[in-house]
Structure formats: C-alpha cells, structure tokens
Design a protein around this motif. Structure first.
Motif, PDB file in Angstrom:
ATOM      1  N   TYR A  24      34.830  43.200  30.082  1.00 26.20           N
ATOM      2  CA  TYR A  24      36.145  43.506  29.979  1.00 26.20           C
ATOM      3  C   TYR A  24      36.741  42.235  29.318  1.00 26.20           C
ATOM      4  N   LYS A  49      34.559  40.412  38.740  1.00 26.73           N
ATOM      5  CA  LYS A  49      32.890  39.838  39.064  1.00 26.73           C
ATOM      6  C   LYS A  49      32.791  39.164  37.606  1.00 26.73           C
ATOM      7  N   ARG A  67      32.252  39.191  44.018  1.00 26.66           N
ATOM      8  CA  ARG A  67      33.104  40.198  43.591  1.00 26.66           C
ATOM      9  C   ARG A  67      34.580  39.750  44.461  1.00 26.66           C
ATOM     10  N   ARG A 111      32.448  40.436  33.503  1.00 26.82           N
ATOM     11  CA  ARG A 111      31.169  41.339  33.408  1.00 26.82           C
ATOM     12  C   ARG A 111      31.883  42.702  34.292  1.00 26.82           C
ATOM     13  N   ASP A 112      32.595  42.572  35.085  1.00 21.82           N
ATOM     14  CA  ASP A 112      32.947  43.774  35.855  1.00 21.82           C
ATOM     15  C   ASP A 112      34.441  43.535  36.234  1.00 21.82           C
ATOM     16  N   PHE A 113      35.055  44.604  36.447  1.00 15.67           N
ATOM     17  CA  PHE A 113      36.398  44.914  36.651  1.00 15.67           C
ATOM     18  C   PHE A 113      36.684  46.457  36.829  1.00 15.67           C
ATOM     19  N   THR A 114      36.974  46.331  38.509  1.00 16.56           N
ATOM     20  CA  THR A 114      36.714  47.640  39.039  1.00 16.56           C
ATOM     21  C   THR A 114      38.380  47.988  39.591  1.00 16.56           C
ATOM     22  N   GLY A 115      38.815  49.137  39.493  1.00 13.60           N
ATOM     23  CA  GLY A 115      39.991  49.457  40.049  1.00 13.60           C
ATOM     24  C   GLY A 115      40.749  50.863  39.381  1.00 13.60           C
ATOM     25  N   PRO A 116      41.851  51.122  39.861  1.00 14.15           N
ATOM     26  CA  PRO A 116      42.753  50.721  40.961  1.00 14.15           C
ATOM     27  C   PRO A 116      42.118  50.567  42.300  1.00 14.15           C
TER      28      PRO A 116
END
Ligand code: FAD
Ligand code: FAD
Ligand code: SF4
Ligand code: SF4
Ligand code: FES
Lengths: 295, 461
Positions: free
Chosen positions: A2, A37, A44, A83-88
């Motif tokens: 991301y 992350k 996280r 590396r990581d981007f989670t949501g909403p």
C-alpha cells in the motif's frame, strides 16, 4: 503493498500520511479505523481513519510515535509502502445512521485532545457536509502541538483551541473550556470526546455531572482487530466488550476507564525494552541493567 | 526383523532440549524407516482404516507404494483425496481416526499411518513434486473467504477444475489456524505450511490478504459488483470464549488465541520481531483441548512454569493423546479435576493468583461425559502471574450479520448441507469450523472438498 502518497509532519510529534487503499476508501465511514503493518516484522498498529477520498482511493492517517513501531513509522516517506493496511474496522459512528432532521435539531460538542484532534476532524467534516454546525474544542499541551487548525476552523461552527500552558487560545484543559461554554448558556445534547484515555475519563466525569450524553472512542491494545483475540476487551456498563468489533465508540458514561487504563499499561516494560533496542541498535548486547541482559 | 506388533519408533527432539526451543518436536521417518513401517500394513481388502479417514485417503494404496520405494507414486495416491498431507500427517488426531480402525491395532500397534503420510508429503515438498494444474480456465469466477484448511482445499479443488478463484483473507498471512494457532514446534510455518500454500498458488489461485469480508466489502457486493458467481465461506470459528468469572479483564489474563497469535503469527518469541508478549513466570492454562496444550507448551518454551487447569479427569482431556504425552514429557503440570472460581488481582491490576475449587465426576451429561461437580469447601488459592483462557471458540458473527439471507443456528454457526456445502442463500456455500464450530483440520478440508463439488455442480447447470 500500500503506497504512501503523502507524508507530512504536522507538529513536533505528530505525523500525517495519505495511503493508497482503494478497498478501504470505498467502504469506510467516520468512526472506523485501520490496522497498518510496516514490514514483515512490524507490529499491527490500529489507527483511526482521519479522512478518506473515495475517488482517489486514499485514506489519511495521523499518528504520534509512542512505542518502537510508531517511532519507526515516522521515517517512512512518500513513495514508500506499507506491507499491510486492513480495514475499515470497527463500527461507524452512530450518528451516521440517525435521522438527519433529528440530528440537525441537536446541539453537538466535539472534544479532541492531542492527536485525538485527527479522528475528530472527519466527523466534524461529515457534519459540515450535512449542513450541521457543531462546536469543537481541541486541546493540546502547547501551541506548537495543535494540529489541523485550518481544516478544523473551516469545518466547525465554533472552534475553540485550548492549550495547557496558555500559549494559545483558551488557557487550560479542555474540561475547563466545556464548563465555561456551559456556564455561558450553551445547552449540548451530545458530546463526542476523542483523545488520551485520561482526558476522556475526565471529560466523562464532567459531562455526567452536567448530564450531557457522551460518546468516546476507545484505543486499547489490539492484535487482530477482527474479534479473534480478545486483547481489546473493555468493561462497558459492567459487561465485557471487544473494542474492535463492538466499538471503538462507546457510551462514555458506562466505560470503566480505570480498568482500561491499567490494561493499556500492560506492555510498558516489554515496550521499554523494544525502544532501548531501537535506540542502541546493534550496540545493545545486554548489560544495560534494564532488560535482564537477554536481548 | 523387528517385532511386527510394534511400530517403527519415530525420532524426536529430547524433551529437556525442546522445552527451551521452538524447533519441531518430531523429526519424522526417513525413507528406510518409512519403508520398514510400510511392511507392517496388511494391505487389507476391506481396509477399515479408510473408513476412519474423513477424506477417505486410499491408505493401503499409498502405503504399498511406500513399501516399493515409489514415494512419488504414493504422493499421487494421497493427492487424489488430500491437498495438505504434510499438515494432516502432523496434526490429525490419528488415534481416533484412521489409526484407531487399523486391524493391526487389535493386537499390537496400529500402522503409523500419519507418520507415513507425513514422510511422503515431506518428500514431495523436498523434491518439488507438484500437483497437476488445469489446462485452461473455464471463465467462471469464484470467491473463497478465509485461507484456513477449508478455504485452501476448496480453492485448490476448484482451480484444478479450471475455475478462476480468489481467496480473501482478513489477516496479513495465509493459513488460518495453521499459522496463527498451531505452534511452530508442531507445524513448521516456512518448511511446511508456506510450501503447501505455494502449491495452491501454483494451481492458479489468487490471494488477497487484509480483506475483512463484512467490513472491507460484503458477499453481496462481491457477487454484484465484482462478478463472482459463487462464494465459499471458510471463515473458521475464531471468537474466543471467556468464563465470566471476576478478575478476567486483569492484566496477564489472555485468551489462548491472543497468546498464540502473538507468538505464532506475530513471532513475539523471536527478538527480531516487534510484537511483545508477556511471557509469565508461573502460568495457568484453563482448559484441556489441543489449543490448551499448544498454549501451555508455548508458555513453557518462553520460560514459565506451566499448570494446565482442567475440570474433568485425564481420561476426558479432549486434546490429542500425542500432545498430552509430549506436554507431560516436557514438564507441564496437570491440575486435573480443578476449576477456577476467581482470578486474584493486585493493586496495579495484574494477576497475582487464582482461586480454584476441586471437582469430582458425577452423572454423564449431554456430551456423554461424566459431569464435573464441585466438592464443597475445597477451594484454595494458587499464586500465578499469567492466566490463559482456553475454553473454546465460536464463529465470528461478522459475515452472517452482513449477508442477506444467510441462515445461522443458535450456536452462531452457518447452516450448510454436509455433502455439498450449500447454505440458505443461492450460490453461497460454506464449510469447516464456520459451519461445525471448532473441529479439526481434516474435517475442514473434507468440507472444503464438498463445497468445491457443490459449487461445480451449481455452476455447471
Ligand atoms: C481503535 C484505535 C484507534 C487509534 N487511533 C490512533 C490514531 O489515529 N493516531 C494515533 O497516533 N494513535 C492511535 N491509536 C493508538 C495507536 O494504535 C498506538 O499509539 C500504537 O499502537 C502504538 O504502537 P507502538 O508499537 O508504537 O507502541 P505499543 O507497543 O503499542 O505501545 C507502546 C506503549 O504506549 C502505550 N500506548 C499505546 N497506545 C496508547 C495510546 N493511544 N495512548 C497512550 N498510550 C498508549 C502502551 O501502553 C504501551 O505501553 C489508536 C488505537 C486504537 C485501538
Ligand atoms: C491452537 C489450535 C490447535 C489446534 N490443533 C489441532 C490439531 O492438532 N489437529 C487438528 O486436526 N485440528 C487442530 N485444531 C483445529 C483446526 O485448526 C481447525 O479445526 C481448522 O483450522 C479449521 O479450518 P477452517 O478452514 O474452517 O478455519 P480456520 O483455520 O479458522 O481459517 C479461517 C480463516 O478465515 C479468516 N477469516 C475469518 N473471518 C473472515 C472474514 N470476515 N473475511 C476474511 N477472512 C476471514 C481467518 O482469518 C482465518 O484465516 C487446532 C486449533 C487451534 C486453534
Ligand atoms: S488425513 Fe488424517 S485421518 Fe486421513 S489418513 Fe491422513 S492422518 Fe489419517
Ligand atoms: S487397516 Fe491397517 S493394516 Fe489394514 S490396510 Fe489399513 S493400515 Fe494397512
Ligand atoms: S483486537 Fe483482537 S479481538 Fe479486538
């Protein structure tokens, strides 16, 4: 991966980033958060969604370095990747489901403390977009730490900055400003307070006395953010709630803040160790007397 | 020739050494040992072992290939029924499945089916033997939710049939419980789990991590906006339960999921990772299943004295026999017929102990096991700094609550047909722990297979 499109230092200790995350941008609402992350070995880290652009597919986050991971994050620049981007994640603020006409009749007070100004902003902006003028109090230790002033000024009906040291705006804590506004005859139907737990606790003690229903946004320690681990549990109205799925916003008058604050301290010692390792880098091989020498 | 009644012993790490590291406990057979163990199989015509295996692996079929030294051939036989043999060979409760039915077991040791399966699968991993890919895609798009054993199996089977499959996973790593729950010392992540997942990727399956269905998007949106024609839900049963006793929100009380996730997924045991874990000096793990054993043995490896507190007796421990045996060898202390009443908390909000009560077994309850009842006046306190609650898990309501027309039962499990995974919603299928509640890897795989079959039938009409 991301991509970070913009990375900016807002104040001495507060950073803003725009990150490309189209799925999150398409579905998020005010009040929700993301988990980021940095790299393979990073933690996280939950962060509130401070703004979003559905067309551009971007999310704005604002953060403060607290422990090792957030400190490392301050070194990331535009063009770098998470590396990581989670949501909403979490539930949207309740008001977005409320009847707009009913909402317009209400007098709403927002209170933001420190970096908490950032998550307050999208909610104030949402109100503005829906034709509602709200009062906004933002507190910080000193003038240099106040963030998003121009944006807030533009979106709020009345904007009241406060500084603990009196260097700008109202001199004193946000709670003294609330008291003052109420004494001046303002009658608030609801208060939304976001900031350090200690601030939220004192705002709630006051608004309870003043009989103003209050919503707070809790930021306990989290791991997965999907309801799987239970790390984020809080006591709300005598019941155990998971902040990541039941919240993060709760009725502030029902939250057990003392328990929540104790839980937030949990990794103090381990975290201290991680900071030491970060600062001393490869030179830290035990013997400092702080970490038992095993690192 | 060795005694045919006895199985060829498997080499293991010394208990004293392994109690201080996260390396795999069991080394497995080498080819010579495997071939010798294979000779013990009687190649039964009416092989009872197959009935014990939830995915009906042709057990005598693959063992006779091992006997001949044709390991690649043996792998092909297993591959007809199972997509993740290196994993099942390690974690299946063989003593209550395939091996308990083995005819050899009547007089002596059952054939070591699990260890043989593991040997064959590891050989295939080492020699890079690949499953066969579909020649071309059939143009149908299918979404799979969750990358645990049920989702991986369903995705692999559909890809082999030519479907374009995308797996959506909420976490940042693939594998479900295989990566966040089951520890490294039982199931190596890089050497085994990652490689088995690579094989599913090689079949053409696409993976998107960090997508929480119900939040990042919904099943209805996947079907309406992204043109997925069918969906398989393999989202597991990840929601931890707590006891509801006083003191449970104190610092130092964890769900087993949190403790294991910090250690396995976030690699807190490895100093080069940033996530902290409060290791504890004296730890109680409440519960007696596989999850409890894994949490206990993890805490032991992080340096703690560990007690497993379980309210029934040893015979009722739901964990695999091998795990209980290993745990004892490593020095885990079992406080059986003991139940927590309250967690004792110090003035800073940290756990300082636990009030427990002794139990005795009474009449059998609904589960057929004898119900534990408290012995009045037998309460006592134990000193502790950490309590890990391992009382079971239930499915996360997130998907059911955001999908129109998806029926669940009162245990919050998704209702689905056993033989094809069909749910109450058209073109939506489900299987694994999300449907059954917490069960086993091999049952989840079986459900993934059934789901793939159901989807294939629905989309071929
Ligand atoms: C739903 C949610 C939304 C959040 N939104 C934001 C945001 O928009 N901007 C932001 O800067 N932070 C936000 N936070 C807090 C942020 O996640 C933490 O500051 C961050 O995780 C710290 O990470 P770290 O690895 O640097 O330190 P950690 O290892 O997590 O913790 C370091 C130490 O700081 C303490 N600590 C952790 N969080 C806080 C906190 N919020 N306040 C005071 N002390 C804390 C811990 O007790 C610990 O001792 C949010 C948290 C949650 C749960
Ligand atoms: C510690 C532990 C030890 C165990 N030991 C054994 C053993 O020795 N032998 C054995 O046979 N079984 C064992 N089990 C049980 C076994 O692991 C499970 O039965 C099996 O993994 C279930 O597979 P599944 O595919 O249904 O779900 P899971 O493996 O739980 O996978 C579900 C996946 O879906 C993801 N997900 C959930 N919700 C969403 C969503 N909304 N959007 C996107 N993704 C989502 C999850 O993140 C997860 O990755 C153990 C379980 C645990 C916890
Ligand atoms: S998959 Fe499991 S039950 Fe089936 S043969 Fe292998 S070890 Fe036995
Ligand atoms: S029952 Fe036992 S001996 Fe017979 S085929 Fe199966 S494994 Fe071999
Ligand atoms: S963060 Fe794991 S359950 Fe909320």
């Amino acid at each position: 991966m991301y991509k970070i499109l913009k990375a900016e230092k807002l104040a001495a200790n507060i950073y803003l980033m725009d990150v490309e995350a189209p799925r999150v941008a398409r579905h998020c609402e005010p009040g929700q958060f993301v988990i980021v992350k940095m790299d393979e070995k990073g933690e996280r880290i939950p962060l509130t969604i401070c703004d979003y652009d559905r067309e551009a597919g971007t999310i704005t986050i604002v953060f403060q370095p607290v422990g090792a991971s957030t400190t490392k994050m301050t070194e990331m620049k535009a063009g770098d990747y998470f590396r990581d981007f989670t949501g909403p994640l979490g539930c949207p603020s309740e008001f977005i489901h409320e009847d707009l006409e009913e909402l317009k009749k209400k007098k709403i007070l927002f209170v933001g403390g420190g970096v908490g100004a950032a998550p307050v902003y999208p909610q104030v902006k949402w109100m503005k977009e829906h034709g509602i003028d709200v009062d906004v109090i933002i507190g910080s230790k000193t003038k240099d730490l106040l963030i998003l002033e121009d944006q807030m000024e533009a979106a709020a009906g009345n904007y009241y900055p406060c500084t603990d040291d009196g260097s700008y705006g109202h001199a004193g804590m946000v709670t003294t400003k609330i008291e003052q506004l109420v004494e001046e005859g303002n009658k608030y139907d609801v208060c939304i307070a976001i900031g350090p737990m200690i601030m939220m606790k004192f705002v709630c003690l006051l608004t309870k006395k003043l009989e103003i229903p209050t919503v707070v946004s809790m930021n306990p320690i989290m791991v997965d953010g999907t309801g799987m681990c239970g790390a984020c549990r809080l006591i709300v109205g005598g019941e155990v709630k998971f902040a990541c799925v039941d919240g993060p916003e709760f009725d502030g008058h029902l939250v057990d803040f003392d328990n929540a604050m104790k839980r937030q301290q949990m990794y103090k010692t381990q975290e201290g160790r991680a900071m030491l390792k970060l600062q001393e880098g490869d030179t830290h091989h035990g013997g400092c007397g702080q970490c038992g020498g095993e690192n | 020739m060795a005694d045919v009644l006895k199985r060829v012993p498997v080499r293991e790490q010394d208990p004293k050494v392994r109690a201080t590291n996260f390396e795999e406990v069991c080394y497995g057979y080498n080819q010579e040992e495997a071939m010798e163990e294979a000779t013990r199989c009687l190649n039964c015509k009416n092989a009872r072992c197959i009935q014990g295996c939830p995915v009906s692996i042709n057990i005598p079929g693959f063992i006779s290939k091992v006997k001949e030294g044709d390991i690649e051939g043996a792998y092909k036989v297993i591959g007809e029924s199972s997509a993740l043999p290196a994993i099942c060979g390690r974690v299946c409760p063989q003593e209550s499945q395939c091996e308990c039915k083995c005819i050899r077991g009547i007089k002596g040791d059952a054939v070591s089916i699990g260890k043989l399966e593991r040997f064959v699968a590891d050989y295939a991993l080492e020699h890079d033997i690949k499953p066969e890919k579909a020649e071309k895609t059939n143009g149908h798009k299918v979404a799979v939710i969750g990358s645990g054993p049920s989702g991986l199996t369903c995705a692999g089977d559909l890809a082999k049939l030519g479907y374009e499959v995308t797996v959506f996973e909420a976490l940042h790593e693939l594998g479900g419980v295989l990566v966040y729950g089951i520890p490294e010392f039982r199931l190596p992540k890089q050497k085994v789990v990652k490689k088995e997942i690579e094989k599913v990727k090689e079949l053409g399956v696409k993976f998107e991590t960090n997508v929480v269905i119900g939040k990042s998007t919904t099943i209805d949106q996947l079907m309406e906006e992204e043109n997925f024609e069918a969906v398989f839900i393999g989202s597991g049963a990840g929601l931890p339960m707590f006891m509801g006793i006083p003191g449970e929100t104190a610092n130092g009380v964890f769900s087993a999921n949190e403790y294991l996730t910090r250690s396995n997924l976030m690699k807190a045991f490895d100093d080069s990772y940033d996530t902290p874990i409060a290791a504890g000096k004296k730890v109680a793990v409440v519960g007696g299943g596989n999850v409890a054993m894994d949490a206990a043995r993890t805490a032991l490896r992080l340096g703690a004295e560990v007690h497993v507190v379980y309210r029934r007796s040893e015979a009722e421990l739901p964990a695999r026999a091998e795990e209980v045996h290993h745990a004892k060898e490593e020095g885990i202390i079992f406080d059986l017929l003991t139940n927590p009443k309250e967690i004792l908390v110090d003035e800073n909000g940290w756990v300082k102990g636990m009030k427990v009560v002794k139990m005795e077994l009474g009449e059998p309850d609904a589960s057929g096991r004898r119900r534990p009842v408290e012995i009045p006046g037998s309460e006592y306190d134990i000193d502790l700094d950490t309590v890990i609650m391992s009382l079971g898990t239930s499915p996360n309501p997130l998907i059911a609550s955001t999908t129109k027309g998806l029926e669940t039962n009162k245990r919050r499990c998704i209702v689905a047909e056993e033989d094809n995974g069909q749910t109450s919603k058209a073109f939506v299928f489900a299987g694994g722990d999300a449907v059954t509640g917490a069960a086993t890897v091999i049952l989840a795989m079986g459900a993934g297979k059934a789901g793939a079959k159901g989807i294939h039938e629905a989309l071929s009409k």
